[in-house]
Design a protein around this motif. Structure first.
Motif, PDB file in Angstrom:
ATOM      1  N   LEU A 167       0.861  -1.101   0.376  1.00 21.36           N
ATOM      2  CA  LEU A 167       0.241   0.212   0.139  1.00 21.36           C
ATOM      3  C   LEU A 167       1.215   0.851   0.327  1.00 21.36           C
ATOM      4  O   LEU A 167       1.751   1.575   0.881  1.00 21.36           O
ATOM      5  CB  LEU A 167      -0.836   0.504   1.230  1.00 21.36           C
ATOM      6  CG  LEU A 167      -1.967  -1.340   1.313  1.00 21.36           C
ATOM      7  CD1 LEU A 167      -2.606  -1.161   2.442  1.00 21.36           C
ATOM      8  CD2 LEU A 167      -2.507  -1.312  -0.042  1.00 21.36           C
ATOM      9  N   GLU A 196      -0.542  -1.195  -4.493  1.00 19.00           N
ATOM     10  CA  GLU A 196      -2.267  -0.259  -4.497  1.00 19.00           C
ATOM     11  C   GLU A 196      -1.827   0.821  -4.181  1.00 19.00           C
ATOM     12  O   GLU A 196      -1.031   1.459  -3.333  1.00 19.00           O
ATOM     13  CB  GLU A 196      -3.599  -0.513  -3.542  1.00 19.00           C
ATOM     14  CG  GLU A 196      -4.229   0.045  -2.609  1.00 19.00           C
ATOM     15  CD  GLU A 196      -5.254  -0.330  -4.527  1.00 19.00           C
ATOM     16  OE1 GLU A 196      -6.240   0.368  -4.460  1.00 19.00           O
ATOM     17  OE2 GLU A 196      -5.771  -1.783  -5.082  1.00 19.00           O
ATOM     18  N   ILE A 198      -2.675   4.806  -3.199  1.00 16.24           N
ATOM     19  CA  ILE A 198      -3.503   5.689  -2.291  1.00 16.24           C
ATOM     20  C   ILE A 198      -3.016   6.894  -1.956  1.00 16.24           C
ATOM     21  O   ILE A 198      -2.208   7.579  -1.855  1.00 16.24           O
ATOM     22  CB  ILE A 198      -3.507   5.405  -0.534  1.00 16.24           C
ATOM     23  CG1 ILE A 198      -4.105   3.702  -0.527  1.00 16.24           C
ATOM     24  CG2 ILE A 198      -4.823   6.055   0.237  1.00 16.24           C
ATOM     25  CD1 ILE A 198      -3.065   2.763   0.330  1.00 16.24           C
ATOM     26  N   VAL A 206      -8.099   0.467   5.574  1.00 17.49           N
ATOM     27  CA  VAL A 206      -7.856  -1.084   4.285  1.00 17.49           C
ATOM     28  C   VAL A 206      -8.698  -2.388   4.933  1.00 17.49           C
ATOM     29  O   VAL A 206      -8.458  -3.520   3.917  1.00 17.49           O
ATOM     30  CB  VAL A 206      -6.072  -1.083   6.146  1.00 17.49           C
ATOM     31  CG1 VAL A 206      -5.549  -2.975   5.988  1.00 17.49           C
ATOM     32  CG2 VAL A 206      -5.535   0.309   6.090  1.00 17.49           C
ATOM     33  N   ILE A 209      -9.488  -3.619   1.058  1.00 21.40           N
ATOM     34  CA  ILE A 209      -8.619  -4.289   0.732  1.00 21.40           C
ATOM     35  C   ILE A 209      -8.845  -6.271   1.249  1.00 21.40           C
ATOM     36  O   ILE A 209      -9.208  -7.111   0.413  1.00 21.40           O
ATOM     37  CB  ILE A 209      -7.539  -3.970   1.100  1.00 21.40           C
ATOM     38  CG1 ILE A 209      -6.742  -3.161   0.652  1.00 21.40           C
ATOM     39  CG2 ILE A 209      -5.896  -4.953   0.699  1.00 21.40           C
ATOM     40  CD1 ILE A 209      -6.932  -2.814  -1.050  1.00 21.40           C
ATOM     41  N   VAL A 225       2.470  -1.946   4.582  1.00 16.49           N
ATOM     42  CA  VAL A 225       1.402  -0.495   5.349  1.00 16.49           C
ATOM     43  C   VAL A 225       2.902   0.561   5.246  1.00 16.49           C
ATOM     44  O   VAL A 225       3.102   0.433   6.781  1.00 16.49           O
ATOM     45  CB  VAL A 225       0.616  -0.187   6.290  1.00 16.49           C
ATOM     46  CG1 VAL A 225      -0.163   0.654   5.793  1.00 16.49           C
ATOM     47  CG2 VAL A 225      -0.240  -1.923   5.568  1.00 16.49           C
TER      48      VAL A 225
END
Length: 231
Positions: A167, A196, A198, A206, A209, A225
């Motif tokens: 992420l 992904e 953001i 979250v 996901i 993350v």
């Protein structure tokens, strides 16, 4: 904060071989630090450590004069233009910093072309590992993001994980999260690694996901993350 300041406290150790062979007593050191105090490595936080190292050098090597010149590195253009505008006879013998990727890139390229050594506690992005051409004179005193990627690779091998989801919060300015995970993405190309993006200001959870991947084949076994993200 210590990881940015401590390397400057010990730059006297790095100088020892230079001192032994140097033919000049005047060593000009150009230091790039941001004035913006929102950074852990700002001028207000790091300059006292550099001055402390300067005093130690003066006491231990009285014949050598390390002349410290501080310059602002709040923007990439300002940093590289400051170096470029110095007359040929006033090029520094050593550069400390910049730390941030965009500021460091231009300064290190120009310094390497002029064969001026650069020591930085930052410039951790993957691209800076290229020491054959544009970043030949850069020495980084902190582990790069590739080292972090090597740690993750060892974890995957130990737990026999095969896939991961990264992420990435991309603010399109400093891009700290992007550069941090860039090394992970490229080094782990033997694994099924997806990412992904953001975007700043766009609501994101979250939990979404996990709902998307739940019950699907090839669900990620590991979720990374970046720690600066705040939901």
């Amino acid at each position: 904060m210590a990881r940015f300041i401590e390397p400057f406290l010990f730059f006297s150790v790095i100088f020892n071989p230079v001192l032994a062979d140097s033919l000049t007593e005047e060593i000009d050191v150009l230091v790039f630090l941001p004035q913006n105090n929102s950074f852990l490595f700002s001028h207000a936080r790091v300059a006292p450590a550099i001055r402390y190292a300067q005093d130690r050098l003066r006491a231990e090597y009285p014949g050598f004069h390390f002349n410290i010149h501080f310059e602002n590195s709040d923007s990439a253009n300002h940093a590289v233009f400051t170096l470029a505008d110095r007359p040929c006879g006033q090029k520094p013998d050593l550069i400390l910093g910049p730390v941030r990727e965009y500021e460091a890139a231009g300064v290190v390229r120009l310094a390497s072309h002029w064969k001026i050594p650069v020591i930085s506690a930052g410039a951790l992005a993957t691209a800076f590992k290229n020491k054959e051409t544009e970043y030949s004179h850069l020495t980084r005193v902190a582990p790069s993001y590739v080292k972090m990627a090597e740690t993750f690779t060892a974890m995957f091998e130990h737990f026999t994980w095969k896939s991961a989801l990264l992420l990435i919060e991309d603010d399109m300015r400093e891009r700290d999260c992007y550069f941090t995970l860039e090394g992970v993405y490229h080094l782990m190309d033997d694994y099924n690694v997806e990412f992904e993006i953001i975007h700043e200001g766009v609501p994101f959870k979250v939990e979404d996901i996990f709902k998307t991947n739940q019950g699907t084949e090839g669900v990620c076994e590991w979720l990374f993350v970046h720690p600066v993200m705040d939901w």
